[in-house]
Write a protein that holds these residues in place. Sequence first.
Motif, short mmCIF file in Angstrom:
data_model
loop_
_atom_site.label_atom_id
_atom_site.label_comp_id
_atom_site.label_asym_id
_atom_site.label_seq_id
_atom_site.Cartn_x
_atom_site.Cartn_y
_atom_site.Cartn_z
N LYS A 15 0.66 -1.04 0.23
CA LYS A 15 -0.12 -0.51 0.26
C LYS A 15 0.71 1.46 0.01
O LYS A 15 1.84 1.19 0.45
CB LYS A 15 -0.62 0.34 1.50
N ALA A 16 0.14 2.53 -1.11
CA ALA A 16 0.95 4.00 -0.60
C ALA A 16 0.66 3.80 0.79
O ALA A 16 0.03 3.73 1.30
CB ALA A 16 0.17 4.05 -1.52
N ILE A 17 2.00 5.14 1.26
CA ILE A 17 1.49 5.28 2.55
C ILE A 17 0.83 6.76 2.79
O ILE A 17 0.33 6.57 3.71
CB ILE A 17 2.74 6.35 3.06
N GLU A 18 0.37 7.13 2.00
CA GLU A 18 -1.06 7.61 1.75
C GLU A 18 -1.80 7.18 2.40
O GLU A 18 -2.71 7.17 2.96
CB GLU A 18 -1.25 8.52 0.42
N LEU A 19 -1.84 6.14 1.49
CA LEU A 19 -3.58 5.24 2.25
C LEU A 19 -3.27 4.15 3.34
O LEU A 19 -4.03 4.92 4.08
CB LEU A 19 -3.65 4.45 1.08
N THR A 43 -1.44 13.86 12.70
CA THR A 43 -0.48 12.93 12.06
C THR A 43 0.43 13.42 10.81
O THR A 43 -0.20 14.30 10.07
CB THR A 43 -0.93 11.94 11.53
N ALA A 44 1.40 12.41 9.96
CA ALA A 44 1.78 13.45 8.89
C ALA A 44 3.36 12.71 7.90
O ALA A 44 3.49 11.70 8.62
CB ALA A 44 2.67 14.73 9.18
N GLN A 45 3.21 12.24 6.41
CA GLN A 45 4.03 11.65 5.98
C GLN A 45 5.50 12.21 5.89
O GLN A 45 5.51 13.49 6.43
CB GLN A 45 3.37 11.26 4.58
N LYS A 60 0.76 2.63 23.54
CA LYS A 60 -0.81 2.53 22.10
C LYS A 60 -0.68 2.87 21.06
O LYS A 60 -1.04 2.55 20.37
CB LYS A 60 -1.60 3.33 22.81
N ILE A 61 0.70 3.69 21.04
CA ILE A 61 1.04 4.04 19.15
C ILE A 61 2.27 3.06 19.23
O ILE A 61 3.07 2.27 19.13
CB ILE A 61 1.94 5.16 19.36
N PRO A 62 1.85 2.30 17.67
CA PRO A 62 2.96 1.45 17.12
C PRO A 62 3.85 1.97 16.56
O PRO A 62 4.17 3.33 16.24
CB PRO A 62 1.71 0.71 16.08
N ASP A 63 5.58 0.74 16.65
CA ASP A 63 6.20 1.28 16.63
C ASP A 63 6.20 1.05 14.67
O ASP A 63 7.02 1.81 13.83
CB ASP A 63 7.73 0.28 16.61
N ILE A 64 5.47 0.37 13.70
CA ILE A 64 5.00 0.07 12.59
C ILE A 64 3.37 -0.44 12.37
O ILE A 64 2.58 -0.67 13.06
CB ILE A 64 5.88 -0.82 11.92
N LEU A 65 3.31 0.40 10.86
CA LEU A 65 1.79 0.82 10.48
C LEU A 65 2.02 0.27 9.11
O LEU A 65 2.56 0.52 8.65
CB LEU A 65 1.03 1.47 10.68
N GLU A 66 1.54 -1.16 8.16
CA GLU A 66 1.54 -1.95 7.73
C GLU A 66 2.97 -1.92 6.48
O GLU A 66 3.04 -1.51 5.70
CB GLU A 66 0.42 -1.13 6.88
#
Length: 120
Positions: A47-51, A69-71, A94-100
């Motif tokens: 997936k694109a980071i924007e998505l 949040t930001a890219q 609560k905030i993950p180290d990696i998202l997808e």
Amino acid sequence: MCRLYCYWKSMNSVMLNIGVVFLIVGVSSCINKTVNDQEGKKQMTTKAIELVLKEHTDGLMSLPGVVGTAQSICNDKPCIKVYVVEKTPELDQKIPDILEGYPVVMEESGEIRALSNEMH
């Protein structure tokens, strides 16, 4: 003759055992590499980071203390930044180290407020 034959037979047995050990070690290292490669692929994304950012922003913003949040680019690679009023152990959990597959970096920004229209 028997000594030579018996010696040859015992050497063949030793060589066979050594060969079996090397075979087992080789196969297990291939299995471990395959498992590690598969784990690495789980962290990668198509997936694109924007998505990814769009899909996760509402959930991240619902956490108390998250203000944006930001890219971004982190270590020369795309990443997701999560801006927080103050870094806390609770938010760190609560905030993950990696998202997808994209690394997530928490950055302390303080409160974010809109500028008033009175500024000229």
